[in-house]
Scaffold this active site. Structure first.
Site, PDB file in Angstrom:
ATOM      1  N   GLU A   1       0.818  -1.219   0.000  1.00 16.31           N
ATOM      2  CA  GLU A   1       0.000   0.000   0.000  1.00 16.31           C
ATOM      3  C   GLU A   1       0.852   1.270   0.000  1.00 16.31           C
ATOM      4  O   GLU A   1       0.434   2.319   0.478  1.00 16.31           O
ATOM      5  CB  GLU A   1      -0.943   0.003   1.204  1.00 16.31           C
ATOM      6  N   LEU A   2       2.067   1.180  -0.516  1.00 14.63           N
ATOM      7  CA  LEU A   2       3.016   2.279  -0.578  1.00 14.63           C
ATOM      8  C   LEU A   2       3.357   2.845   0.804  1.00 14.63           C
ATOM      9  O   LEU A   2       3.652   4.038   0.961  1.00 14.63           O
ATOM     10  CB  LEU A   2       2.524   3.410  -1.493  1.00 14.63           C
TER      11      LEU A   2
END
Length: 490
Positions: A152-153
């Site tokens: 999810e970065l």
């Protein structure tokens, strides 16, 4: 020349059984604990649907475009996704292998289990999951990732420093305004306190124009055509525009009848015919472009690409999420003391970020997105299920390792929670013989077994060794007695 960097997230989770608690599955004697906890039927149904609507047609389109245009793309493929391909449809995996064989396709690194272990204080598990993913990409696709995309970065300075030590050249992060302080996300940056790692920032506005708004008829830019989007890209200043989205955008989040495939087919030609842009993979961008400055994201300010807040609140923002996150984290040393591959595998599946994602309780547009992905009726059912599963697993694990009420702490600070954990330390020589003999002579082992394991018989056997604590064969005998007791229930 400005670079357009197209990257795609490819992931499907193993979902928990949404009837686990309500069907009274807790503490049952099921021997296959994977099938007890995880909803294979639902996973298969969803995987086959998305394969039909997205993976097969989108992969075919991308392959055609790679043949017809000077296109470059990157894929971040979770280990869980590969496992589902092998379980449900190996043809999907074959189609990704065909893409990965091309030089104009880059395979990115990530955590094997698409987990939140990068938020743990101890990075041992993070390191292991990154290593596992790297090995899988090499085994399945013949590629060794050199550019990293965390789950999810999720990104902060500590994560960046660690990823550099793992040998990666670059990492993706979200182009969050609060870390840019007026600067543009369309440039290459460096993390603070790193020597060579470079950061690419996702342009979330242009990404979300496709990922979220493409089929929204209430959007003032609807309909979005490839020509219009290429015009926006062309008008965006900077070294690079990084468009990073879920692969399921094509055909699943936006169905075929929205025109999403026509948009994809037309985009490369519209971008390239302007003469001011070209496509590049993440590694090519950081190789060609110098960093113009630094990004500084402290641990307590961790960013992600999730929701409006773009932080960790998507996963651990409410009490239910935090309770389950902490429970999973707390189980780590116990699972690893068990020295059981199946238990370790199941525990790692509990770390899949989606389980916490389903417990999101805020309303509005973000809440609608979370509900869209969830197979639960509401976030409270997701919590009841996950917490019940963890409790069941905890009880099963305690029986297996003969867990103590309190840990045994060696003189140098090493801590174990079980007889199996104690045996592992003795076997690998993690504590000096002098300290072990001293613990034995003082009666520390027998006292811990009696008071925390509640096994008077075993304590008595250990007490018999106390007088011989300095003898040559006593450590071997100590290990034999403890190992026999630890494995009595195997």
């Amino acid at each position: 020349m400005k670079y357009i960097c197209l990257a795609f997230e490819v992931h499907q989770p193993f979902r928990l059984r949404n009837d686990f608690f309500w069907s009274k599955r807790m503490f049952s004697g099921d021997s296959d604990i994977f099938e007890k906890y995880f909803f294979s039927e639902k996973d298969k149904e969803i995987f086959e649907k998305v394969a039909r609507k997205c993976y097969y047609p989108t992969n075919n389109i991308i392959l055609e475009l790679l043949d017809d245009f000077d296109l470059r793309v990157a894929y971040s493929i979770s280990g869980i996704f590969v496992e589902q391909c092998l379980r449900f449809d190996e043809g999907v995996l074959d189609s990704f292998k065909e893409l990965a064989r091309r030089d104009d396709v880059e395979i990115l690194g990530q955590t094997y289990f698409h987990s939140l272990v990068s938020l743990y204080e101890d990075y041992a598990e993070f390191r292991e999951q990154v290593r596992m993913h790297n090995e899988l990409m090499h085994e399945v696709f013949g590629r060794e990732p050199k550019f990293f995309e965390n789950t999810e970065l999720l990104y902060n300075n500590r994560i960046a420093r660690f990823i550099e030590t793992m040998g990666y050249d670059g990492i993706f992060a979200e182009g969050v305004p609060r870390i840019l302080q007026g600067r543009s996300p369309n440039y290459v940056y460096k993390p603070v306190n790193c020597k060579r790692l470079k950061v690419l920032l996702r342009n979330y506005q242009l990404t979300d124009d496709v990922g979220f708004r493409f089929s929204s008829k209430s959007w003032n830019e609807y309909p979005l055509t490839a020509e219009k989007y290429a015009t926006w890209l062309d008008a965006t200043p900077g070294q690079c525009v990084n468009v990073f989205m879920d692969y399921e955008t094509f055909g699943e989040h936006h169905w075929e009848d929205t025109g999403i495939f026509e948009f994809l087919r037309g985009l490369p030609e519209e971008v390239l015919r302007r003469g001011s842009m070209e496509f590049a993979t993440p590694s090519e961008v950081i190789r060609e472009c110098e960093a113009i400055g630094y990004v500084d994201v402290r641990d307590m300010e961790t960013i992600s690409w999730a929701d409006v807040e773009k932080d960790t609140s998507c996963f651990i923002g409410n009490t239910m999420q935090w309770a389950c996150y902490e429970y999973v984290k707390w189980l780590e040393p116990l699972v690893k003391e068990a020295d059981d591959e199946e238990f370790l595998r199941i525990w790692r599946y509990f770390g899949i970020s989606d389980h916490l994602y389903y417990m999101f309780t805020a309303g509005g547009s973000p809440g609608e997105v979370h509900s869209y992905f969830s197979h639960f009726d509401n976030p409270y059912d997701a919590f009841v299920t996950f917490f019940s599963v963890l409790h069941d697993f905890d009880a099963r694990l305690r029986r297996k390792i003969r867990m103590a009420d309190h840990p045994f702490i060696f003189m140098r600070g090493e801590k174990v929670w079980s007889l199996k954990g104690l045996c592992k330390v003795l076997k690998r020589g993690g504590v000096s013989e002098r300290f072990i003999r001293e613990h034995l002579e003082r009666g520390d082992f027998e006292r811990w077994v009696r008071e925390c394991i509640h096994d008077d018989e075993l304590a008595a056997r250990l007490a018999e060794l106390r007088a011989a604590a300095q003898d040559d064969g006593v450590l071997r005998r100590l290990y034999e007695i403890l190992s026999e007791a630890a494995h009595a229930n195997d």
